[in-house]
Every structure is written in C-alpha cells, then in structure tokens.
Design a protein around this motif. Structure first.
Motif, short mmCIF file in Angstrom:
data_model
loop_
_atom_site.label_atom_id
_atom_site.label_comp_id
_atom_site.label_asym_id
_atom_site.label_seq_id
_atom_site.Cartn_x
_atom_site.Cartn_y
_atom_site.Cartn_z
N MET A 1 0.78 -1.34 -0.05
CA MET A 1 0.05 -0.03 -0.05
C MET A 1 0.82 1.34 0.04
N TYR A 2 1.77 1.50 0.83
CA TYR A 2 2.75 2.64 1.08
C TYR A 2 3.56 2.75 -0.28
N LEU B 1 2.50 2.10 -3.27
CA LEU B 1 1.56 2.65 -4.20
C LEU B 1 1.84 4.48 -3.99
N THR C 1 5.16 5.32 -4.96
CA THR C 1 5.16 5.60 -6.64
C THR C 1 4.34 6.61 -7.26
N VAL C 2 3.20 6.56 -6.78
CA VAL C 2 2.54 8.07 -7.20
C VAL C 2 2.88 9.27 -6.99
N SER D 1 11.63 -0.72 -3.70
CA SER D 1 10.82 0.45 -3.78
C SER D 1 11.74 1.71 -4.38
#
Ligand code: G3P
Length: 204
Positions: free
Chosen positions: A1-2, A4, A7-8, A84
């Motif tokens: 979740m984090y 994402l 990345t966004v 990440s």
C-alpha cells in the motif's frame, strides 16, 4: 500500500517539467514549439537564455534526486527497501517523459536520470555525468553524449553493486531514454543533428 503512495508521488514529482515552467517564466514560449520540440535543458538553451537552460537542468535533475532521497529517507519507516527505490526511480522518470500536468508531452529524461543516479549513489551519478561531459566535449552533441552515458550507467552500477532491482530499473530507464532519442539517432546518422549551443530553428 505504502509503495503505491511513494510510486504515485514520484510520478507526480517527475511530472513537474522545469523546461516548460522556466521557459514560461522567462517569456521564452513553450520549448515544445521550437528547436527539437523537447522541453529539456539542451533545447531551452537554443532559445539563447542560459539561465533558463541551467534552471531546467537543475530542476529536472533535482526532482529525480528528490524522489530517491524521500524513498531512502522515509521508505524504511514503512517497510520499503531497495525494490521500492527501483520502482520510485522508474516512476519519477516516467513522470518526466509523460507528465500528467503537461498533456503527457514531456522530455527525454537525461537530467532526471542524472538526478536519480546521484540519489542512488553519488559516484554512480558522477561517473555517468563525467561520461556525458567527455562525449559532449569531444563531439558537441548533447544527444550523443546522453545516449553513450545512458549505455554506460547500468555497467557502472553493476560494477559497483552487482545485479539487483535497481540495476533492472537503470536498464529500463536507459532503454526508455534511447527510445525517446529515436529522432536524434536518425539526425546523428544523417549528419543533421544540431550541436550544443546552436540557436533556435524548427524541425531538427
Ligand atoms: O536533453 C536531451 C538531449 O539529449 C537532446 O536534446 O533538444 O537536442 O533533442 P535535443
């Protein structure tokens, strides 16, 4: 979740095109309408405004570095590691190439790649930038310097760190950078590429 979220955020940071913003601030018009039509430092320099070109280079480089730094600094608190960092690197790079804020018409990624590489490892960034400088000094073609530097970058990283997800990310970014230079490659082969510092003209 984090992951994402990071990345966004990286993609949005990459979408801030300093070539377009500084050109507008300096009243130079949109760099996508003159010279090579690329919103990068080399093309902004064709406007004749060295300050705008330097700010473009620094801004586009800074955003690449920033995305990596944020992930390295705050990622571990959310359980994020090297995988990440690799994903964020590609995301900020994609934002520069296809920026959501500028109708997805972005740059070729050279300055942003340099910033990302400095963020990953200062020596990696310096080795890649040194490669660019040597080729640019020898041949006076920004694009050729970028193409050769981007081919060398994965080898520099592999020598320093060995194979991992970050190496894969660098290979992907180098491949995208080469893809974005397709027109430059055609011009270089045809002897029509403009040299560093040449002034504005359309369609090259
Ligand atoms: O910074 C991009 C450079 O490699 C080529 O730029 O404007 O000559 O296509 P340009």
């Amino acid at each position: 979740m984090y992951i994402l979220l990071f990345t966004v955020a990286a993609y949005l940071i990459g979408s801030v095109s300093f070539g377009i913003i500084t050109s507008k601030l300096f009243g130079l018009g949109d760099p996508r309408t003159y010279g090579s039509n690329n919103p990068g430092a080399t093309n902004v320099l064709r406007s004749g405004n060295k300050t705008a070109a330097a700010l473009t280079l620094l801004g586009d480089g800074f955003k690449g570095w920033l995305a990596i730094w944020l992930t390295q600094r705050y990622g571990p608190q959310f359980g994020l590691g090297d995988g990440s960092v690799a994903l964020v690197a590609v995301a900020v790079f994609l934002g520069h190439l296809w920026p959501v804020f500028f109708r997805f018409a972005g740059g070729k990624g050279v300055a942003t790649l340099f910033g990302i590489l400095i963020g990953i490892s200062l020596w990696l960034g310096l080795a890649t930038i040194a490669t660019w400088l040597i080729v640019a000094y020898a041949f006076r073609y920004s694009s050729l310097a970028a193409l050769i530097a981007s081919v060398f970058a994965p080898f520099f990283y592999a020598l320093m760190e060995g194979p991992d997800m970050i190496l894969l990310a660098i290979v992907v970014m180098s491949a995208l950078l080469i893809y974005r230079h397709a027109k430059n490659i055609g011009n270089l082969l045809a002897g029509k590429e403009s040299r560093i510092g040449a002034k504005k003209k359309s369609g090259n």
